[in-house]
Enzyme design. Sequence first.
Site, short mmCIF file in Angstrom:
data_model
loop_
_atom_site.label_atom_id
_atom_site.label_comp_id
_atom_site.label_asym_id
_atom_site.label_seq_id
_atom_site.Cartn_x
_atom_site.Cartn_y
_atom_site.Cartn_z
N LYS A 122 5.51 4.32 -0.92
CA LYS A 122 5.78 5.68 -1.40
C LYS A 122 7.11 6.22 -0.88
O LYS A 122 7.69 7.11 -1.49
CB LYS A 122 4.63 6.60 -0.99
CG LYS A 122 3.32 6.25 -1.71
CD LYS A 122 2.13 7.01 -1.17
CE LYS A 122 0.84 6.57 -1.87
NZ LYS A 122 -0.37 7.19 -1.31
N ALA A 170 0.85 -1.20 0.00
CA ALA A 170 0.00 0.00 0.00
C ALA A 170 0.89 1.26 0.00
O ALA A 170 1.94 1.27 -0.63
CB ALA A 170 -0.98 -0.03 1.17
N SER A 171 0.51 2.26 0.75
CA SER A 171 1.22 3.54 0.67
C SER A 171 2.60 3.54 1.31
O SER A 171 3.35 4.50 1.15
CB SER A 171 0.37 4.65 1.31
OG SER A 171 -0.78 4.89 0.54
N THR A 172 2.96 2.49 2.04
CA THR A 172 4.31 2.46 2.62
C THR A 172 5.37 2.42 1.52
O THR A 172 6.51 2.81 1.75
CB THR A 172 4.49 1.24 3.54
OG1 THR A 172 4.35 0.03 2.80
CG2 THR A 172 3.47 1.26 4.67
#
Length: 601
Positions: A405, A401-403
């Site tokens: 980024k 997921a957004s980790t």
Amino acid sequence: MSSSFFIPFLVSQILLSLFFSIIILIKKLLRTQITVGTHYYISVISLLALIAPFIPFHFLKSHHFDWILNLGGAQSALSQTHSTDKTTEAIGQHVNWVQDFSLSIEQSSSKMIDSAFFAVWILGVAVMLLATLYSNLKIGKIKKNLQIVNNKELLSLFHTCKEEIRFHQKVILSRSPLIKSPITFGVIRPYIILPKDISMFSADEMKCVLLHELYHCKRKDMLINYFLCLLKIVYWFNPLVWYLSKEAKTEMEISCDFAVLKTLDKKLHLKYGEVILKFTSIKQRTSSLLAASEFSSSYKHIKRRIVTVVNFQTASPLLKAKSALVFTLVLGAILAGTPSVSILAMQKETRFLPGTNVEYEDYSTFFDKFSASGGFVLFNSNRKKYTIYNRKESTSRFAPASTYKVFSALLALESGIITKNDSHMTWDGTQYPYKEWNQDQDLFSAMSSSTTWYFQKLDRQIGEDHLRHYLKSIHYGNEDFSVPADYWLDGSLQISPLEQVNILKKFYDNEFDFKQSNIETVKDSIRLEESNGRVLSGKTGTSVINGELHAGWFIGYVETADNTFFFAVHIQGEKRAAGSSAAEIALSILDKKGIYPSVSR
């Protein structure tokens, strides 16, 4: 790797079937170029490859077939129209950064299809298991009705045969009215059962029969019989498995014939062939699921056995050498290929710890608060020690997921797409469910509000080839870049909490040998807050599937005056599994361990 069962399992079957087809072709082309024993052993080791899909080769990696897996793994599309606002209330004093910004992934019906095929497979396994048990009831009936042989002449011949082949294990020699052809079964306690009426056979003919059955016992062929039955149960749908199993059974008999012919005087070779024909003429119909070895064979395969008898000659050194070479090549191919098949068939890749300093602690109460399961990993830099809750979850891979980024930003900086002072991107006017996203962004605002469109745009500018190279160079999780722009959302790219901690440490220490200024820029972008002289940095991530919270991450590190602690929390459940939940769990554990005390406590 996808969490799907059917597609990876199907792919493994396609690959194994292709392998079996090649093996069958090789055996046909080299029928007279290798020994009968080699034919049999090649069939057996080839079938042993069918165990591979269920063996966890944890320390091996294979990416040769990733493109096939992606046909069925996590078939989803990024949906902006179905995006769901899952922003939660902030946790205590962390109001400035603990929010869940995430786009919903609309998952296709592949899971339902997968479940349906799984149910069909299980049903087939159950039916085959019952059929196998029913077929082997015959063995139980034979045991109940057997008559121990007490004929002194026959027993003397039996012991003489055992001495000739140097076999000393106790074998029960019996007779039964339920059979017409000799049969052997049992591993720990072998039974050789003869037909009740054996008066029609001469001493030489009986010697041929006993030698054949004793060789089965000596070679532990009963284990192979059980194994073949198991394969037919599990792989009931694969005709090549049935074909190769039948071949293995026939070659088992032929190799036993060959062993008997080497033991017998040459003048008895013709007699041995006559015995085979005699029992074939009175063969009774038996199930192919019977876990036993019968002396007689079907009419179709009897010809091959008779040809072996007629053409028998001791293998020459050249034939043995060629046989050894072919067997070695086939074995090498199996050993090289089966780890890939195993990884394909595994539902969830798992990476276990190497021989490191690890302690396990119970933090289930923190996860129970959210009615969810999950894992927690902490690494103490000074002590070089891991603390883990829930080893299985902590070493299993999930979509980042957004980790991700954090590393998307790092690559963009390394590629020169952006710099610390020039990272501005203009919003294109697309309406998103969060007001923070509906405006121009720079690296720091995009990281703070987890603006997905910003990082997707970075990835597009970097390019697919560069992204693939980058993922492999830093060894990010399973390194699977398959769906441009969505790969860290849809589940093709996966990483475990343990790997998150390890790669964070490498990032922090710049083991990637990137520009230190770029490392520092990313560190600044994920810096969250300070408490009692300790600095907390990190990134949350939330997976939303079909509008529902599915999983949450919180990864990061705590810097103290003389130490750095790296941590990762992954949580999954049906209602409250989000990045904010993972953050609350992490902060509670860090507070309990005295690593990062909460301001409010």
